[in-house]
Motif scaffolding. Structure first.
Motif, short mmCIF file in Angstrom:
data_model
loop_
_atom_site.label_atom_id
_atom_site.label_comp_id
_atom_site.label_asym_id
_atom_site.label_seq_id
_atom_site.Cartn_x
_atom_site.Cartn_y
_atom_site.Cartn_z
N TRP A 184 32.88 40.69 32.86
CA TRP A 184 33.61 41.61 33.72
C TRP A 184 32.74 42.10 34.88
O TRP A 184 33.23 42.32 36.00
CB TRP A 184 34.12 42.82 32.92
N ASN A 203 33.77 41.16 38.73
CA ASN A 203 34.12 42.24 39.66
C ASN A 203 32.98 42.55 40.64
O ASN A 203 33.24 42.88 41.80
CB ASN A 203 34.50 43.50 38.88
N SER A 232 41.26 42.14 41.80
CA SER A 232 40.00 41.79 41.15
C SER A 232 39.97 42.31 39.72
O SER A 232 39.55 41.61 38.79
CB SER A 232 38.82 42.37 41.94
N LEU A 233 40.44 43.54 39.53
CA LEU A 233 40.48 44.10 38.19
C LEU A 233 41.51 43.38 37.32
O LEU A 233 41.28 43.14 36.13
CB LEU A 233 40.81 45.60 38.26
N THR A 268 40.49 39.82 35.88
CA THR A 268 39.44 39.75 34.86
C THR A 268 39.97 39.26 33.51
O THR A 268 39.36 38.38 32.90
CB THR A 268 38.75 41.11 34.70
#
Length: 236
Positions: free
Chosen positions: A164, A168, A211-212, A215
């Motif tokens: 992660w 990110n 982007s989050l 993940t």
């Protein structure tokens, strides 16, 4: 309605990226990167308002190219991720050359020719900006992803930990660069300063969320890759 459509688009586009990898491996991600790079140039011509912000429609689709390169970096190799960038670049250049050649033909007055001319007459600047920004931000993202990977490997001694963070950490920084460069190169002089700042700000806010949200997709891709490798080992 715009908010709902954007939410559905995120699920559909990111799901398609994962499905392409599961069905066709790295070749599927090359294809998705190519298509996303081309279609995002067209979608970028559409300015909408959603979640209280003005934004171009190509943001989510362009974010998919970062997801594709991150999956390739994590599950395949850095060389494979860079190759996806170059495939997308080649496709965009081919699209620019081909679409501009359409403007040179003398039509027989069909309604479609006028609509196509209206759309693709605006494409060169958008596409030229996209080519430069795409190459810079994508190669920067791949490089930064592996920088973060080396950092997390030294800290934990485990190549799989902190996925992660490298996902990110690389995407959020490279998307900031991408949003700034693309807004200036594509729209400076076309919109006033306030609109430019709104486009830049909203684009980056969307990229933060995408982007989050990408993940979990990256974790699923790595899990699929590990399972496929394990099954192959059993078969051998």
């Amino acid at each position: 309605m715009n908010e709902l459509l954007l939410a559905v688009s995120v699920v559909f586009i990111f799901g398609t990226v994962l499905l392409a990898y599961m069905l066709f491996g790295r070749g599927g991600l090359y294809a998705v990167s190519s298509l996303a790079a081309v279609f995002a140039n067209i979608e970028a011509l559409i300015l909408i308002e959603a979640f209280g912000m003005e934004q171009t429609l190509g943001n989510v689709l362009f974010a998919a190219t970062f997801l594709a390169t991150d999956i390739l970096s994590e599950c395949e190799s850095r060389a494979a991720a860079n190759k996806a960038v170059y495939v997308g670049l080649f496709s965009t250049l081919f699209f620019i050359a081909l679409s501009q050649s359409w403007m040179l033909y003398s039509s027989i007055g069909s309604d479609a020719s006028d609509a196509i001319s209206q759309i693709f007459a605006q494409t060169p600047r958008i596409a030229a900006a996209s080519v430069a920004v795409y190459l810079i931000s994508q190669l920067f993202d791949v490089c930064l992803y592996h920088k973060w990977w080396n950092f997390t490997l030294k800290k934990s001694g485990d190549r799989k930990r902190y996925l992660w963070l490298r996902n990110n950490g690389s995407t959020l920084i490279s998307q900031l660069l991408n949003s700034l460069l693309f807004t200036v190169c594509a729209f400076a002089g076309k919109y006033d300063f306030a609109t430019l700042m709104s486009i830049f700000g909203s684009s980056y806010v969307i990229y933060i969320f995408t982007s989050l949200l990408d993940t979990p997709v990256l974790y699923l891709a790595r899990r699929y890759r590990s399972g496929r490798t394990m099954l192959k080992g059993y078969a051998d």
